[in-house]
Structures are given as structure tokens and as C-alpha cells.
Design a protein around this motif. Sequence first.
Motif: not given
Lengths: 486, 448
Positions: A64, A81, A84-85, A88-89, B43, B46, B121
Motif C-alpha cells: 500500500f 511503490l 515494490e512494497i 517485499a511483503s 508481514i 506494509n 521496503a
Amino acid sequence: MKSNSLTSIALSEAKRLGATYADIRLITKERENIIIRNGNIANMDSSTSEGFGVRVICRGAWGFAASSRVEESEVRRVTALAVEIALASSTAKERDVVLSPESPAQETWLAPSVEDPFNVPVSEKLELLFAVDEVLRKSPRIRVAESGMRFDREHRILATSEGTLADQRLLLSGAGYSATAVDGSEVQIRSYPNSFGGQYMALGYELVRGLHLLREAERVREEAMALLSAKSCPRKRTTLILGGSQLALQIHESVGHATELDRVLGMEANFAGTSFATLEKEGSFRYGSDMVNLYCDSTIPGGLATFGFDDDGVRAQRWHIVKNGIFVGYQTSREIAGLLGRPRSTGNCRAEDWSHIPIIRNGNLSLEPGDRNLNDMIAEVDDGIYMETNKSWSIDQKRLNFQFTCELGREIHGGKLQDLVKNPTYQSMTPEFWGACDAIAGPAWWTLWGVVNCGKGQPGQVAAMSHGASPARFRDIQIGVPDKAS
Amino acid sequence: MLEPSLEIEQIARNALHHSDGSDAEVIATLSESAVTRFAGNAISQNVSRQGLAITIRVVKGKCSARIATNSRDAASLKRAFEKARTLVTLQKESADMLPLPNPRPVQPIPAYEFFTAELRAEARAAAVLKAISKCKKAGLQAAGICSTGWGAVAVANTKGLLVSHKDTTATFSVSVQTGDSSGWAEASHRDFGEINVDKLVAVAREKAEASRNARSIDPGLYTVVLEPAAVAEVLQFMGWFGFGGLGFVEDRTFMAGRLGQRIFGENITIHDNAFHPLQRGLPFDFEGLPRQPVTLIEKGVAKAVVHDRVTAQRAHTETTGHALPQPSVEGPMPLNLILASGESSVVEMIASTKRGILVTRFHYTNLVEPMKLVLTGMTRDGTFLIENGEVTSPLKNLRFTQSVVDALNEVELISREPETMLADWGPGAYTAPALKIRRFNFSSGTEF
């Protein structure tokens, strides 16, 4: 650029970057806030906040991102973005996010109101608040008189990659006041119609007109001063009758948060906490006495959590949380309902604004009215206490042990309200407390009370919701605090 | 993008250009923050957000009006000023209203770490993964946050005042859960590189595992050892309800009418100081005036409260530079409280206790009564019984209902090593050591 172009850009860009699900919320929120304090304008705010948030699922995980710059290049940057996040999650996931099914809808929804509060002249609002202020300050022992109004209007557009396009216009109006009396080492406060700013509803200025603010000011002032010399709250177990607004907060803390399914599953374990209302209890656990019926309703007129669709795009619903005393339902989102394989979310997923991710929030959770006359409920009590208007609240992180202090108490002796009691406090455990409920006043005493300061999540989000309640009676409840405490 | 301080100053200056001859003030904040949240060893959320807020205030004689927007374009700012100029004419005069302040020198606080501001991130996820894998291997569940971000704020007015500040913040917080217990640890620093994730996980794990099979204890008066997080929470309430100038001049706090008197034990000294190395704060207040270090309590004696210009005028003193955005309903607030450290340690506190309770942190604390600052709240994430100088068993959580004024008259020992906790909501940082308090009231218990 038009909003539908921006939403299309976000959704197509998310798809291009590999998202299997995406949504964008474009939100504009306006607020007018006026506070009069001791004869002065202590606050005269008008604010506008505009922005968007993009939420995506990539490789089975959430991302988010949000920004206040509502322009094409920023929508593209923020969407990238968010992806991208999400990627990563996905490096730290236990399982893929699966959303419970929901039919896409393309609809507009408008909170009904009679009189647009933003069209009412500021001078008229100030005149009323200054009139209240003058009455409250007629005694020098009132050291703080504070009165205010707040109005929010919000345009919320949600577009999802599943085809939902919900265009909603929400409204909030609120008004109220308090008088703080001081005498030596004693400080007491009285508020009207509720503490922490007053009463709030999803209505227009007709709410303010209906509150008759000026009419109650003298009583509020006198009660604040009378509390200075009132008896302290005794420490004993006794019969407790709670006023409606206090009961609304009791519902919020001990039923609302306890039945948010994300808490139950440990998603809030680090901050707000978890819940005693665990999965195996659903359908069989005795939450309260037979007469306790609590239901959530996102369609109720005037509710602060009343809407057409939540931020998951789930249509508004009405369902029971507690039926005839038995715990029967949770408050959910599509993610959490999907996690447990439930057929549908209850539609409790909401974000404070464009900058926050939607999370499960309390809905309009209310206690169904009973069939009793409040006067009869008091008349049946030989020895007890009546308490109204919240002053302090605290509950453990599983929502079991709570302690509340109210603004005003009255002893009940021989079936009659008697002497005033200051700092009236009660403490109990959630199932024990609701199990001790033996009378609930009827529809004539039932009011939908607004809560506007509910905090949850990291980063913290504030949400508003309503809780309907009429006064109710509870037997054998611990009141007062130990002598050694203060 | 410009360097944050330059950008926010430019935004503030640009906004002031639309004041069109009126007396005006601008408060502008620009920030970018990211939070990687985890629960159940994964996670769970995020997020990242970029935000701008511009608040303009027009002052005309004894009247003022405030408009906030998050748009920096000229048309929005022009509209905001026009609206403020209209609103200000509708107002009644306010006796407390003061003219805008003249500029005064502000001592900067270096608080910006480029590495933390730019953290992506992927790096946050790596830190989280480290915590999760340690817990997973041990059959435990981890939940928490890894957050990083930067912010810049500028205050400017038409009298030539322009000040700005930029900072970064990183926080790692972890809760570790066994089947029937939990432990917690948290650290916050302006430099993400200074946060020791391994150490935090180890502390949270140790507390969680030591808390298994907790037993009940009767509520009552006990000697307590409060770890720094619990003390910091108490300090936060002292700031909100005790050390502000408005409550003081209205005679409704425990400081009112008590300056020069001893109100706490002689071992209690409390400052507000944004310049302290363990603190995080602005070097100026929300009128742009220099924030000054203030000694609030010295060796138990009430010395001062914090003021803005309005409360200072009413108290016949000078502002200490603690204004919130004006006019303010809450009045001035201390946002950088420090309880002075002592010479002891938690180990020594436990060793010197015959029978008492060790508290890791509090949960959902709230005010019951302001004049003696009676608070109630629950213990959480590690509550232990101390017997004959040793921790002997974990305890189910307890509710306290206790006057802070009384408690700070019963402090026996203060630790050497303070920790700084950030406020859960809004600005504020609280630096506190551990305390051993002779008598502390626990009023009820719970089931876990």
C-alpha cells in the motif's frame, strides 16, 4: 485530470507491474471545527485534505502506498511503490492473501441529510455557542466552559481491479459542551449531550438544532458545581444502572473491539491487543444474559459507520454479534473472511482517510432496546447506583477486565434516585458483566450515540462509528476504587 | 526533490506570498513514512505514505482564523487565504489573542539520517524476516512493526519569522507470543542502524517464555519495579495533565498553586528538554519561538510548568516556547519529558525486594482523577512476582489504580539506564529509567 482517468491509470499500471488485485481510493475530506472556550474562540478551523491510496496484491502479499499529490505522474509513482512494497511483503508470508468473494458494483451513495451544515452561516453557529458559553460561565467556580461544533464531509471514490466503482459522499455533524468546576483540590466536569465533544451523527445541521444545546446549559453548570461537594463513590458490590451514552462506550470497548476478527487472529497483537472471543466460542459462548442482543448495522440512518460500501467494496449489511446472550458473529474484512474460508465479509474494512490502509473497524454496533420503563427499573432497586456520561475508560488487551469512571452518579435507595456521587467507577469482566444484565429500557430511551475517537492500527488510525443503547441494569457489580488508590 | 528543510521553507514562503498584506502565519509539514507490520510470523500490512499539510492563520487585531490544506498549488493557497480573511471578519474579539511574534534565534537540533530517510521496503522486510525466523524456529509467534520515515516542518510569519527542522525516525517493536503468554520489546532511534533487532527479539522472547503458566495473585498494595516503558507511560500522563501552563493557570492540575513546594520525593527530578541526546523534538514551538529546556520538578520540588505566550501572560512570566498551533484548546504541552536517572539497576531493584511485582509495560492507561493524577491501566507482556530478591513466578496481568503524586513520593530506587519511548498518538517522547516504588495499588486482576 478527472478521477476516473486517475483510477484507470492506477489499476492498469498495477496490473502491468504484476498485481493480481488492485484498488485505489481517491478521497477529499473537508472539516469545519469551532470551539469556544471561556468566552473566546479557541479554535476556528476549516481544513481540506485530498489524496489517494493504492493497495495491491502481488505474489500473494499486500502493498500500500499513498500520496497527497493527486496527479498522473504521482499516481504512477505511488502504484509502482505499492507493488515494490508488496513484493517485499511476499518475502515474509505464511500464505497467499485470498479475498472473500464480493460481486462488483458500480454505484453512488449519498448520506441523507436535511440541512447542509456547511451552508449554515458561521455567525449563526457562533451565536449559539457563545450563548451556551455565557450560561455555563455564570458561576466563577466554572473555570472552563468549552463548547463546540464539528462538521465533516467526505467524497470517497473506490475503484477496484474486480470492477467495483463506488462513489460515496459521507457526512458527519457534531456538537456539545462541557463545564469544568474547580474548588481547591476538587475538579469536576459535566458535559452535554455526551463527553468528549458531544453527540455526533451522520446527519446535517438538523442534528444541532435537535440537541437543544442552550436549554440544558444551566442544568449542566449546576450539576458540575454540585459534584464538587458530592459523596465519593463507595466501594462495594451492588446493582448498577448505566445511562445510554456510557453503555454505548461499554458496547464499543467490551463487545466491538473484542469481535473484530483481525484482533482475534492476532493481527493487532503488538499494539491494540488480541481478544478473548476466540474462534471456538462463535455460536456457543454465553456473552451475556438471555435479554442481551447486539447487532451491527451499516445501513442504519445517522450511523457514523453507515455507508453504501466499505473500503473493500463490500455492500452494507446488518447482522447479529450476540443473539439472546450467545456470541454468534464477528466483524470482518475480505482478507480475514477469505483467510477463514467464510463466504462473505461483513463489510467492516475502513480507512481513516486516503493516507491509511483499510483495516477492520467497529461498525454501528448496538444493543437492542428492551421493553422496560427506566423509572420502573430504578423503582425495583433497594440499594444501587445510577451512572451516566463517560469520564475515563480502560480495558485489558483481550477485552476482559475493564474499569470505567463516569461524570455523575446517583445513589439508589428504596427505589429512588438519591444523593449525587462524584467519580463513580465500576469494574468487571466482560462476560460476567453482560451476564448480569437483568433489564434494558425500551425504545423510548434508545439513542444512537456517536464515537469519533476510536484509535487502532499501526500507524494509528482514528475512525468514527455509532452505538445505539438505552439504559440497562446490571446486578452485583463492583463499584468504587480501593481507598489506598488515591 | 529539494533537501527537506529547503523544500518545506520554500513551501511556507510560497504560502505566505498569498497573505496579501494581512498578518499571517504558516505552519507547513512534509513527511514520508513507511510501516512494515507483521503478525503470525508473516508481514501482514506494509504501507508507505507521503503527506503535506499547510496551516495558515490570519490575525486581525484580537481575532484570528485558521485554514488547513494539503495542496501546495497557488490557486489552493490563494483560496485558503481568502477564506481565512473572510472568516476572521466574522469573529468576536478574543481577550487571549496576541499579535504574531517577532523572530528569535533558534538553536538547531541535528536529527536527520539520510540512510534512514531513504530506507526501502526490502530492507524493512529483511529486518522483520530476521525477527520472524528466530521466533518461528523456537515455535513462537512474532508480531510487531518496523517503521522508518522522515519529516520536515517550517513555521513562518509575516513579521519575518522563518524556522525549520527536519528529522528521521525508526522504530522496531516486537511482541512474542507462546500459547499462553507474551513478551515485548521496542526501540526507537533517529538512525535505523542503531536499532538492535536481535537484542529486541531476545528480550521479547525471554519475557514471553518466562511468562508461561502465569498464576493469579490477589490485588492489593505491592512494592513494584516498573521497567522504563511503564514509567514512560506515567510520564506521558504527567505531561498531558500536569505540566502544561493552561491547567496550571486554571487551578486544575497537581502543579497548580504548588510552585516552590515539595510535591514528590527528593529523588525525583523531571525536565522537559528537546535538546537532550536521547530525545526527539523540535527546537522551536508552533509559533516558531525557541523551545527552552525547563526544569519542572527538582529534587521533588515543583519548579515550573511550560508556557506559551498566552498562559505566560496569565501567569505573569515568559513563554518557554511550548506553544501548540495557536489558538490552542489544550494549551502548551511538554513534549520531551525526562525523568532523571539514578544509580540503581533493575537487577538491584529486584535483589532488594522482599515481595513485589515486576512490570514490563502498561496497557490502555487512562486518567481517573486529575488533582492527584490517579491513573488506571493494565499490566501487559510480562508481569512477575518478586520474592526474597528473586523473580519467582510469572503473574497474570493486573489492573492498577494509583495516584502518581503518591507513587512518586514512594520511590526507593531509580535506575541508571533510561529508555526513550515515543507517544502512541501524536508528538511526544518520554525518557524514563526504571523505578522501584514502595507501595503501588493493584485494584483487580484478569484471566491471562
